[in-house]
Design an enzyme around this catalytic site. Sequence first.
Site, short mmCIF file in Angstrom:
data_model
loop_
_atom_site.label_atom_id
_atom_site.label_comp_id
_atom_site.label_asym_id
_atom_site.label_seq_id
_atom_site.Cartn_x
_atom_site.Cartn_y
_atom_site.Cartn_z
N ARG A 1 0.60 80.80 48.17
CA ARG A 1 0.64 79.76 47.14
C ARG A 1 1.57 78.62 47.55
O ARG A 1 1.27 77.44 47.32
CB ARG A 1 1.10 80.38 45.82
CG ARG A 1 1.12 79.42 44.64
CD ARG A 1 1.34 80.18 43.35
NE ARG A 1 1.42 79.28 42.21
CZ ARG A 1 2.49 79.15 41.44
NH1 ARG A 1 3.58 79.87 41.67
NH2 ARG A 1 2.48 78.30 40.42
N HIS B 1 0.53 74.69 47.81
CA HIS B 1 1.21 73.67 47.02
C HIS B 1 1.88 72.62 47.90
O HIS B 1 2.03 71.47 47.49
CB HIS B 1 2.24 74.32 46.09
CG HIS B 1 1.63 74.96 44.88
ND1 HIS B 1 2.21 74.92 43.64
CD2 HIS B 1 0.46 75.64 44.73
CE1 HIS B 1 1.43 75.55 42.76
NE2 HIS B 1 0.37 76.01 43.41
N GLY C 1 0.39 66.31 52.04
CA GLY C 1 -0.08 66.88 53.29
C GLY C 1 0.86 68.01 53.67
O GLY C 1 1.88 68.26 53.02
N ASP D 1 3.60 69.10 55.16
CA ASP D 1 4.80 68.59 55.80
C ASP D 1 6.08 69.32 55.39
O ASP D 1 7.18 68.85 55.66
CB ASP D 1 4.95 67.09 55.51
CG ASP D 1 5.23 66.81 54.03
OD1 ASP D 1 5.08 67.73 53.20
OD2 ASP D 1 5.59 65.65 53.71
N SER E 1 7.40 69.61 52.51
CA SER E 1 8.17 68.93 51.46
C SER E 1 8.46 69.85 50.28
O SER E 1 9.45 69.65 49.56
CB SER E 1 7.45 67.67 50.98
OG SER E 1 6.14 67.95 50.55
N GLU F 1 10.05 68.64 44.69
CA GLU F 1 8.79 69.30 44.31
C GLU F 1 8.99 70.70 43.76
O GLU F 1 8.37 71.09 42.77
CB GLU F 1 7.86 69.39 45.53
CG GLU F 1 7.24 68.08 45.96
CD GLU F 1 6.44 68.23 47.25
OE1 GLU F 1 5.88 69.32 47.49
OE2 GLU F 1 6.39 67.27 48.03
N ASN G 1 5.53 73.91 39.86
CA ASN G 1 6.07 74.68 40.98
C ASN G 1 7.23 75.58 40.58
O ASN G 1 7.78 76.28 41.42
CB ASN G 1 6.56 73.73 42.08
CG ASN G 1 5.44 73.26 42.99
OD1 ASN G 1 4.37 73.87 43.02
ND2 ASN G 1 5.68 72.20 43.73
N HIS H 1 -6.74 83.77 45.06
CA HIS H 1 -6.33 84.39 43.81
C HIS H 1 -6.59 85.90 43.79
O HIS H 1 -6.32 86.54 42.78
CB HIS H 1 -7.06 83.74 42.63
CG HIS H 1 -6.56 82.35 42.31
ND1 HIS H 1 -7.19 81.50 41.44
CD2 HIS H 1 -5.47 81.68 42.77
CE1 HIS H 1 -6.52 80.36 41.37
NE2 HIS H 1 -5.48 80.44 42.18
N ASP I 1 -6.37 89.98 40.12
CA ASP I 1 -7.56 90.84 40.10
C ASP I 1 -7.09 92.29 40.11
O ASP I 1 -5.89 92.57 40.03
CB ASP I 1 -8.56 90.50 41.21
CG ASP I 1 -8.20 91.00 42.60
OD1 ASP I 1 -7.31 91.86 42.73
OD2 ASP I 1 -8.81 90.53 43.57
N ASP J 1 -9.02 90.92 49.36
CA ASP J 1 -10.41 91.37 49.41
C ASP J 1 -11.28 90.42 48.60
O ASP J 1 -10.82 89.35 48.20
CB ASP J 1 -10.53 92.81 48.89
CG ASP J 1 -9.89 93.00 47.51
OD1 ASP J 1 -9.90 92.03 46.72
OD2 ASP J 1 -9.36 94.09 47.23
#
Length: 321
Positions: free
Chosen positions: A63, A67, A73, A75, A77, A89, A95, A192, A245, A252
């Site tokens: 994740r 994010h 992009g 990088d 950050s 961020e 976040n 997910h 899940d 999977d």
Amino acid sequence: MQGLGPMLALVFVLVISWVLSPFAAALSTNYYDHTCPEVESIITRVVKKAMMNDKTVPAALLRMHFHDCFIRGCDGSVLLNSTAKNKAEKDGRRNISLHAFYVIDHAKKELESQCPGVVSCADILALVARDAVALSGGPSWNVPKGRKDGRISKATETVRLPDPTFNISQLQQSFSERGLSLEDLVALSGGHTLGFAHCSSFQNRIHNFNSTHDVDPSLQPSFAASLRKVCPMHNKVRSAGSGLDSSAITFDNIYYKRILLGKSIFSSDEALSTATTTKALVSKFANSQEEFYTAFVKSMIKMSSISGSGQEIRLNCRVVN
């Protein structure tokens, strides 16, 4: 937890030249062959150790990389700390639940001792995301490397991240703005299959859904009832929620099977079944884990190659040089 059969456990090591986008031409799978040849083994060792102590690490790392790439992009950050003059961020609303930053810190410390000033934090993020998937039973792939670290990180920009309440049009727009297709959307949503969702991220589906229904009618009734039991209307348990899940620590294709059964967690998951193209992909991936793995690897390489505005190799991933 459902086990993986021999064929489904197959680890794909795919050639990547055919999926790299034009803007990622500077990246290379052998970027550190001469300057830091042990980079991947060092990072894998750090991720393995972290997973032994915390089963949520793989989902957190995957994740985190997503994010990062979706804001400026890929990088790094998302790794920067806030300062007195700037809220970064990682402290933005969408976040705030990111965690396991210490894994990046540990990897960076090891790499700085072996090859100082060589490996970017952005590349570490891409590599730990791959390891998070592979070490959870999913596919592996050759990660293109050579990203530079950015110097700008703003919490206000996290509003650009896809939200779990998005419908299919909003999702398509968000992904297309980053050069990602509908197939990329469906394949990457398969991430997910790992992780946990707090009640607040799916409360909209189980309470006061709309003026006609209290509960989202697309949810399978007994599943909706189980979610309402865990997350009552005025839930005060901040840690309450649900696994994404039924095998939330194994990579999977069960995520896709659950969408077709009305047992997805987020509105954005259910949204994948509301358009003909995306529903067909959901069905394909639900029926073939091998097809999902192949598509996921292709889309991960494409996403992780989104060009950032990086200019340096940070010596500490939390602060600019």
